[in-house]
Motif scaffolding. Sequence first.
Motif, PDB file in Angstrom:
ATOM      1  N   PRO A  47       2.536 -36.561 -28.785  1.00  0.00           N
ATOM      2  CA  PRO A  47       2.384 -36.276 -27.494  1.00  0.00           C
ATOM      3  C   PRO A  47       0.941 -37.403 -27.151  1.00  0.00           C
ATOM      4  N   TYR A  48       1.058 -38.059 -26.203  1.00  0.00           N
ATOM      5  CA  TYR A  48       0.061 -39.039 -25.770  1.00  0.00           C
ATOM      6  C   TYR A  48      -0.309 -40.461 -26.700  1.00  0.00           C
ATOM      7  N   GLY A  49       0.567 -40.364 -27.811  1.00  0.00           N
ATOM      8  CA  GLY A  49       0.384 -41.350 -28.801  1.00  0.00           C
ATOM      9  C   GLY A  49       0.682 -42.716 -28.134  1.00  0.00           C
ATOM     10  N   LYS A  50       1.610 -42.919 -27.324  1.00  0.00           N
ATOM     11  CA  LYS A  50       1.942 -44.136 -26.632  1.00  0.00           C
ATOM     12  C   LYS A  50       0.868 -44.478 -25.504  1.00  0.00           C
ATOM     13  N   ASN A  51       0.536 -43.688 -24.856  1.00  0.00           N
ATOM     14  CA  ASN A  51      -0.640 -43.796 -23.744  1.00  0.00           C
ATOM     15  C   ASN A  51      -1.967 -44.157 -24.402  1.00  0.00           C
ATOM     16  N   ALA A  52      -2.194 -43.672 -25.717  1.00  0.00           N
ATOM     17  CA  ALA A  52      -3.384 -44.298 -26.250  1.00  0.00           C
ATOM     18  C   ALA A  52      -3.338 -45.434 -26.799  1.00  0.00           C
ATOM     19  N   LYS A  53      -2.065 -45.822 -27.338  1.00  0.00           N
ATOM     20  CA  LYS A  53      -1.941 -47.195 -27.630  1.00  0.00           C
ATOM     21  C   LYS A  53      -2.055 -48.165 -26.568  1.00  0.00           C
TER      22      LYS A  53
END
Length: 192
Positions: free
Chosen positions: A99-105
């Motif tokens: 969760p939130y991995g793509k947002n962090a990228k």
Amino acid sequence: MGILRLLFRAFSRSRRPKLVVVERDTSVIHVPEGRMPRPTEDQRGRPPPIIAVQQTTQIKIVEVQELRGRAWVIDGDTIDISGTRIRLSGIDAPEMDHPYGKNAKWMLVNLCKGHEVRAVFDGDLSHDRTVATCYLPDGRDLSAEMVKAGMAIDWRKFSGGKYRGLEPDGIRKKLWRCDARQKGLMPPGLPD
């Protein structure tokens, strides 16, 4: 070009990042007749010309303390500058499948977009990535910016608590997988 890339990869796996420079020098030397033994004749009966070609390859290994360039973002805490994988120092961001991995990228992409990033190496390696503190042209620390934005958390073991004060309230509950990994609570055999 292929030999340079292979040498660079071989030396980049050592403790400190190194840059390998290969220089080729081809020089033509005219040798006077009396100095060199007369070569034998070729199949047509003609002697070869008395010119010696000497080619040398020099390899210089230079330690790199700093690297500058455009950054390709891999995930929330990993970038690539000129083919060198760099892990942002002192933070932990969610993996792409968390969760939130793509947002962090994408937060890191927006920070780096259109800028030349300066990476200062500290000599450590993390999963075949060189660890570095990375800066934007205006002097902002990318690790600090990711923590302030709530897309990464401080990893005290590696930062000494440098970024802990920048964490927003409740971020450790939001990024619970990163927090659990730091505490060693992720069950073995499961992907992080």
